[in-house]
Design a protein around this motif. Structure first.
Motif, PDB file in Angstrom:
ATOM      1  N   ARG A 133      -1.937  -6.789   0.187  1.00 60.08           N
ATOM      2  CA  ARG A 133      -2.638  -6.684  -1.089  1.00 60.08           C
ATOM      3  C   ARG A 133      -2.296  -5.369  -1.789  1.00 60.08           C
ATOM      4  O   ARG A 133      -1.740  -4.434  -1.206  1.00 60.08           O
ATOM      5  N   ASP A 134      -2.667  -5.315  -3.072  1.00 58.98           N
ATOM      6  CA  ASP A 134      -2.405  -4.116  -3.861  1.00 58.98           C
ATOM      7  C   ASP A 134      -3.321  -2.981  -3.441  1.00 58.98           C
ATOM      8  O   ASP A 134      -4.414  -3.195  -2.907  1.00 58.98           O
TER       9      ASP A 134
ATOM     10  N   GLU B 226      -7.984   0.682  -6.943  1.00 61.30           N
ATOM     11  CA  GLU B 226      -8.146   1.708  -7.968  1.00 61.30           C
ATOM     12  C   GLU B 226      -9.067   2.805  -7.425  1.00 61.30           C
ATOM     13  O   GLU B 226      -9.966   2.533  -6.632  1.00 61.30           O
TER      14      GLU B 226
ATOM     15  N   GLN C 226      -0.802   1.260   3.109  1.00 60.06           N
ATOM     16  CA  GLN C 226      -0.778  -0.185   3.319  1.00 60.06           C
ATOM     17  C   GLN C 226      -1.072  -0.540   4.778  1.00 60.06           C
ATOM     18  O   GLN C 226      -1.742  -1.535   5.062  1.00 60.06           O
TER      19      GLN C 226
END
Length: 601
Positions: A165-166, A169, A61
């Motif tokens: 934010r996430d 993927e 992160q």
């Protein structure tokens, strides 16, 4: 502080994951992890995979908080420490590409190391760079006038604000890491390895090469910037949910007994190293040490990373026999970064096997004609010896080809070509080298010279002519460049390679230089100057041989044929020895090779 145990606490899986991140998510459900030991043999850091995952996500992160683009390169000075491992896994969660950089300085010194870092950082076009505090001055100097988003110590990264934010993927065909195959500052080659590529290799090695068991535990001193240290001891233990114990590479060099002590205390079952590593350890072992250690659990001691010389293995086996070490634990193997890591493995619980072949026929015809043991003992100057590197992992196809690309029959030496799911996708931003090395239908030209015999691979020459001295990779082009800086030495006049020394069979660098100069004093000065340049820049000794024009062989397309130049040099050396040394009289033949080395009749 207590090291992580060998009990997994979950159902074992052999790297059957789509991505490294998925593998760590699974390993985090168990009880195993990583452990770091200092030069005194003391455990100073430990983390379960659950802790490692939590720390990696937090750091991911913060990396994303820098605003770097997906797939940006993160250059990591790969000191043997928890910092590198944490950053490597953080990149997997952040969708960034870790690039391990060497954490070693040779006699070339400060300036040479800074130039090496700079060359690799520029080549991979890194956006971010990290170094532990003791290496930070070198990294700072290397990046002073390079525009990066952030350069700092691990502590500096920990002070960054995390992104809100996430995590992105990660696709199975995305890049997992870039592995530089040498420390060259002039000719860096970054091997691009995808997620599914490295996991396919780990799965293949775990199941077929090492035949891993639930009791397995890893122990290593290998550097993290080397493919064996990175794949076999960071990724493989995690992807198979095993614990691993680390001793720093420099600490091993100073106190190799601590490696053995660490493995004895933790009941390690799998380790690895080049022949010189085993030899260094054997030289430092006292009988009283071996008697108090217990290496009986060590069932796999992989041998690779350089041409395999059996003598150091014999010395290690003899020195550590009182500790319960079995010579059959040695597992010769063949691998390279371009195939993620492992390619072939000898059989488990077998003696190391050596093929004795007619050296003259190998030199002139590239045919490995076997010699019976009694013939080999009559005149050892006639014999070339090659260690059996075993059968290929089942996912690989192999072809031994001549210089024109034609397939060769058994026992004919040629260039090793490989194809399989573990082969790299490309060299990073080097289309020309990729096209030269990797065919459209997936065949990798390894640049290694070898032959097949009864389904086993025997490697006779270096990977892409790589020179490996005491585990250090040196590209021949770099040594040739130094020769070509001298007046009168043209671009096509030098060939570099390595050969076993006549004194102790350790690898020695050789530079064959075509020379027009006839004055003996000037010739001697040229040889001395080139040798001094090599010693100054790379910290190794180098034999310099001056030869007439048109001596160096070339391929049909005009390229320098280093493998043939090496064979020609060995032929000249052998002929000189025969002129200087009388033939042995009856009964004076050399004594039989000692166990545990087994000969092929």
């Amino acid at each position: 502080m207590q090291a992580t145990g060998s009990s997994q606490g979950l159902a074992l899986r052999k790297a059957d994951f789509a991505t490294l991140r998925e593998a760590l998510d699974y390993a985090a459900q168990g009880e195993t992890g990583v452990n770091f030991y200092n030069a005194r043999g003391e455990l100073y850091a430990t983390a379960t995979y659950a802790q490692m995952r939590s720390d990696a996500i937090a750091l991911a992160q913060r990396l994303l908080g820098l605003g770097v683009a997906p797939g940006a390169r993160v250059a990591l000075v790969a000191e043997t420490s928890p910092h590198f491992v944490r950053f490597f896994w953080a990149c997997q969660y952040a969708g960034l590409i870790p690039v391990p950089l060497p954490a070693t300085m040779h006699i070339g010194g400060h300036a040479g190391y800074v130039a090496q870092l700079r060359g690799l950082i520029e080549n991979c076009e890194a956006s971010v760079a990290m170094a532990p505090a003791e290496w930070m001055p070198f990294l700072q100097e290397a990046t002073d006038d390079i525009a990066l988003d952030f350069v700092g110590t691990p502590e500096a990264f920990d002070d960054l604000a995390p992104a809100s934010r996430d995590l992105p993927e990660i696709a199975p065909d995305s890049i997992a890491y870039i592995q530089y195959t040498s420390g060259s500052t002039r000719f860096p080659r970054g091997v691009v390895i995808d997620q599914q590529t490295v996991l396919a290799n780990i799965r293949d090695m775990a199941e077929h090469g090492l035949k891993m068991t639930p009791e397995d535990r890893f122990g290593s001193w290998l550097p993290f910037y080397h493919d064996m240290g990175l794949v076999a001891f960071i990724m493989m233990p995690m992807a198979t949910q095993r614990s691993v114990d680390f001793l720093g590479t420099q600490d091993f060099a100073m106190r190799p007994r601590k490696w053995l002590e660490m493995m004895s205390a933790n009941r390690a079952t799998i380790t690895s190293g080049p022949p010189f590593g085993y030899d260094l350890a054997a030289m430092r072992v006292r009988p009283s040490d071996a008697e108090k250690w217990d290496l009986s659990a060590l069932r796999v001691a992989c041998v690779g990373a350089e041409m395999i010389n059996p003598e150091p293995l014999q010395r290690f086996a003899e020195a550590l026999a009182p500790a319960g070490f079995r010579s059959t634990a040695f597992l010769p193997c063949y691998g390279m970064a371009e195939c993620s890591l492992g390619i072939s493995f000898a059989g488990l619980d077998e003696d190391v096997t050596v093929d004795h072949v007619d050296a003259e026929q190998m030199q002139h015809d590239s045919v490995a004609t076997p010699l019976a043991p009694e013939e080999a003992l009559k005149d050892k100057r006639r014999v070339a010896r090659y260690v059996d590197c075993g059968a290929l992992l089942p996912s690989f196809d192999i072809a031994i080809r001549d210089e024109d690309g034609g397939d060769l029959p058994e026992r004919h030496a040629g260039v090793v070509h490989l194809r399989g799911p573990s082969v790299m996708s490309r060299y990073f931003r080097d289309d020309a080298m990729t096209r030269e090395t990797l065919s459209e239908d997936g065949w990798l030209n390894t640049g290694d010279i070898g032959y097949m015999a009864e389904g086993r691979l025997f490697v006779t020459g270096r990977k892409k002519d790589m020179i490996i001295i005491h585990g250090r990779n040196i590209w021949p082009e770099d040594l040739e460049y130094l020769a070509k800086t001298q007046p009168g030495v043209n671009y096509t006049d030098a060939a570099a390679f390595s050969v076993p020394s006549e004194k102790d069979q350790q690898e020695t660098a050789v530079l064959v230089v075509q020379c027009r100069e006839r004055d003996e004093i000037k010739r001697a000065r040229l040889s001395k100057t080139i040798a001094s340049l090599v010693r100054s820049e790379y910290g190794i000794d180098c034999v310099v041989e001056l030869v007439p024009q048109r001596t160096l062989p070339r391929t049909s397309s005009g390229k320098l044929a280093r493998a043939r130049a090496r064979l020609d040099y060995l032929g000249r050396r052998r002929a000189a020895a025969e002129r200087a040394i009388p033939e042995p009289i009856d009964g004076a033949a050399a004594e039989h090779d000692r166990a545990p080395i087994r000969n092929i009749a």
